[in-house]
Design an enzyme around this catalytic site. Structure first.
Site, PDB file in Angstrom:
ATOM      1  N   LYS A 181     -18.243  48.684 -43.640  1.00  0.00           N
ATOM      2  CA  LYS A 181     -18.657  50.031 -43.222  1.00  0.00           C
ATOM      3  C   LYS A 181     -19.580  49.879 -42.025  1.00  0.00           C
ATOM      4  O   LYS A 181     -20.188  48.823 -41.845  1.00  0.00           O
ATOM      5  CB  LYS A 181     -19.404  50.721 -44.371  1.00  0.00           C
ATOM      6  CG  LYS A 181     -19.453  52.215 -44.267  1.00  0.00           C
ATOM      7  CD  LYS A 181     -18.209  52.901 -44.810  1.00  0.00           C
ATOM      8  CE  LYS A 181     -18.242  54.398 -44.510  1.00  0.00           C
ATOM      9  NZ  LYS A 181     -17.158  55.109 -45.194  1.00  0.00           N
TER      10      LYS A 181
ATOM     11  N   ASP B 238     -15.753  58.544 -40.523  1.00  0.00           N
ATOM     12  CA  ASP B 238     -16.554  58.984 -41.678  1.00  0.00           C
ATOM     13  C   ASP B 238     -17.363  60.174 -41.142  1.00  0.00           C
ATOM     14  O   ASP B 238     -16.939  60.791 -40.149  1.00  0.00           O
ATOM     15  CB  ASP B 238     -17.457  57.837 -42.181  1.00  0.00           C
ATOM     16  CG  ASP B 238     -18.139  58.147 -43.507  1.00  0.00           C
ATOM     17  OD1 ASP B 238     -17.506  57.971 -44.562  1.00  0.00           O
ATOM     18  OD2 ASP B 238     -19.317  58.588 -43.516  1.00  0.00           O
TER      19      ASP B 238
END
Ligand code: NDP
Length: 451
Positions: free
Chosen positions: A131, A171
Site C-alpha cells: 500500500k 484508493d
C-alpha cells in the site's frame, strides 16, 4: 500448546509489535484484530509458530518514504511525504492502492498494507500485499496541480515498482485521473509501455471494464451472500451507506440494481438522507463529473433529501449498513444506534471502518458482519484481472469481468464461512477471513524458506 499458552504467546508477541512500531495506532489495531483470531490455527499447525511466521508477517518486507516537492498554480513550492510499503510478496507481486489524503502517515499505510496481504490472499489470485500514498490533500486543487503532484510522486516511485514487482492502484483521493498522470510519468521515465505496472487505468489505455465498479459491486455481492445464509435477500432492504466516492457510489448502484434502497451518502462535511432513495445519476454527476460535495446533492434533489452537517449517518434507520468512507468511522455508539433501529447485516466497503468494540457488539447480538478484507476484495480482484488482460494484450467484455467478480465474491464468502466453521466459530466472518487469508500466505512462506 494449550489454547491459553497460545493466547499468552500471541499477547506477548502483540506487545512486542506494539513497542517496536510506536505511535502507529491504526497498524496496532489491524494487527491486534488479526492476532486475536489466530489461536486455533496456530494450535492445529505448530509449524507456523516454529517458522516465526507471525513475526515475519507483521514486519513489512520493505518500507519506502520519500520527499514529494511540487509547485502550485501560483508557483509556490510545497513539500509532501510519499510512502510505499511493500508488505509481503509470498503469493505474487506487491499489490495495493495509493491514498492521497492529509491524514496519511506511515502507520496508516502499514495498517492498509497489512490488511491487503490477507485480502489479496483471500481472492485466490497470485498477488502479494502492499500500500502507499501521500499526505497530499487533493481537495480544491486544479487539474494542473494534481498532474504536477502525481508526476513528482512517480519520479521517485518508478524505481520501486514494475509489473512483476509492485503494482499500485487507486484508493482515497486516487482515481482514474490520478492513475493516468502517474502512468504517463512512469512511461515517460522508463520509456516502456508496461500496462501491468498500475491498475485502475482508463478504458482505451489498458484499463479493465468494471474496475471502477468492482469494490462497491463486490461488497454488495458479499452482503447478498451473508443475507442468503440467513434465508433472506436484498429485495426491499433499506440501506445506510457512508461516503460518496468510488466505493460508495458503486455500492449504491448495485444495491439499487438488486432491489434494495440506499437512502444516505456522506462526505467529511456531513451526510444526506433521501427519503425517496438516492438518485444515483445525480450523485454521480455531482461527485464524479463536477467533483462537488454531498450538500449540493441535497440542494438539487428537492424535498425528499436533506443535508445534515457534521451528523452521524448511522442515526438513519436501516435494515443493512455498508460503511464505505474511511477507517474507524463507525464506533460502538453508532453500532448501538444501528442495532436499536433493527439493522441485521453490516458489510465493510471501506478498510477497517468499524471499531473493534462496534464489531464485538454486532457479533454479540447476532448482526451478520462482513469484514473489509473479505467484503471489499472485489476491487483488488478485478485489478488482478486487469493485470491478466494487460499481460495477454486483450480486453474482456464487461459481462465476462462481472461474471468473474461474482464467482470470486461467492468463493470468498464460502471460504470465510467454511473456515470459521472448521475452526469452531460458525457465522464469524472475521475469524474466517483472517484464518483463511493467513493459511494461504503462511503456507507459501513456509514453502519458500526463511526470507
Ligand atoms: P474516494 O476518495 O473515492 O472517496 C472517499 C469518500 O470517503 C469521500 O466521500 C470522502 O469525503 C470520504 N472520506 C474520506 N476520508 C474521510 C474522513 N476522514 N472523514 C469523513 N469522510 C471521509 O475513496 P474510495 O471510495 O476509493 O475509498 C473509500 C474506502 O474504501 C477507503 O477506506 C479505501 O481504503 C477503501 N477501499 C477502496 C478500494 C477501491 O477500489 N477504491 C478497494 C478497497 C477498499 P471527502 O471528499 O469529504 O474527503
Amino acid at each position: 500448546m494449550t489454547r491459553l499458552d497460545t493466547k499468552d504467546a500471541l499477547a506477548s508477541l502483540y506487545a512486542e509489535i506494539e513497542g517496536r512500531n510506536p505511535a502507529q495506532p491504526e497498524f496496532h489495531q489491524a494487527v491486534h484484530e488479526v492476532l486475536e483470531t489466530l489461536a486455533p490455527v496456530l494450535e492445529a499447525r505448530p509449524e507456523y509458530a516454529e517458522a516465526g511466521l507471525i513475526e515475519r508477517l507483521c514486519e513489512p518486507e520493505r518500507q519506502i518514504i520519500f520527499r514529494v516537492p511540487w509547485q502550485d498554480d501560483r508557483g509556490r513550492v510545497h513539500v509532501n511525504r510519499g510512502f510505499r510499503v511493500e508488505f509481503n510478496s509470498a503469493l505474487g507481486p506487491y499489490k495495493g492502492g495509493l491514498r492521497f489524503h492529509p491524514s496519511v502517515n506511515l502507520g496508516i499505510v502499514k495498517f492498509l498494507g497489512f490488511e491487503q496481504v490477507f485480502k489479496n490472499a483471500l481472492t485466490g489470485l497470485g498477488i502479494g500485499g502492499g500500500k502507499g500514498g501521500s499526505d497530499f490533500d487533493p481537495h480544491g486543487r486544479s487539474d494542473a496541480e494534481i498532474m504536477r503532484f502525481c508526476q513528482s510522486y512517480m519520479t521517485e516511485l518508478y524505481r520501486h515498482i514494475g509489473e512483476h514487482t509492485d503494482v499500485p492502484a487507486g484508493d482515497i483521493g486516487v482515481g482514474t485521473r490520478e492513475i493516468g498522470y502517474l502512468f504517463g510519468q512512469y512511461r515517460r521515465i522508463t520509456n516502456r509501455w508496461e500496462a501491468g505496472v498500475l491498475t485502475g487505468k482508463g478504458q482505451g489505455w489498458g484499463g479493465s471494464l468494471i474496475r471502477p465498479e468492482a469494490t462497491g459491486y463486490g461488497n454488495v455481492l458479499f452482503m447478498a451472500a451473508m443475507l442468503r445464509e440467513r434465508g433472506e435477500d436484498l429485495e426491499g432492504q433499506t440501506a445506510v451507506v457512508s461516503g460518496s466516492g468510488n466505493v460508495a457510489i458503486y455500492t449504491m448502484e448495485k444495491l439499487i440494481a438488486l432491489g434494495a434502497n440506499p437512502v444516505t451518502c456522506s462526505d467529511s462535511g456531513g451526510y444526506v438522507v433521501d427519503d425517496k432513495g438516492i438518485d444515483i445519476e445525480l450523485l454521480k454527476q455531482i461527485k464524479e463529473v463536477e467533483r462537488g460535495r454531498v450538500s449540493e446533492y441535497a440542494e438539487r434533489r428537492g424535498a425528499s433529501a436533506r443535508f445534515v452537517p457534521n451528523g452521524r449517518v448511522w442515526e438513519v434507520p436501516a435494515d443493512i449498513a455498508l460503511p464505505s468512507a474511511t477507517q474507524n468511522e463507525l464506533d460502538e455508539k453508532d453500532a448501538e444506534t444501528l442495532i436499536r433501529n433493527g439493522v441485521k447485516a453490516v458489510s465493510e466497503g471501506a478498510n477497517m471502518p468499524t471499531t473493534p468494540a462496534a464489531v464485538q457488539l454486532f457479533q454479540k447480538v447476532g448482526v451478520a458482519f462482513g469484514p473489509g478484507k473479505a467484503a471489499n476484495a472485489g476491487g483488488v480482484a478485478v485489478s488482478a484481472l486487469e493485470m491478466t488482460q494487460n499481460h495477454s494484450r486483450t480486453s474482456w467484455t464487461a459481462a465476462r469481468v462481472e461474471e468473474e467478480l461474482d464467482r470470486i465474491m461467492r468463493d470468498i464468502h464460502t471460504t470465510c464461512h467454511e473456515t470459521a466453521e472448521r475452526y469452531g466459530a460458525p457465522g464469524d466472518y472475521v475469524t474466517g477471513a483472517n484464518i483463511a487469508g493467513f493459511e494461504r500466505v503462511a503456507d507459501a512462506m513456509l514453502a519458500q524458506g526463511v526470507i
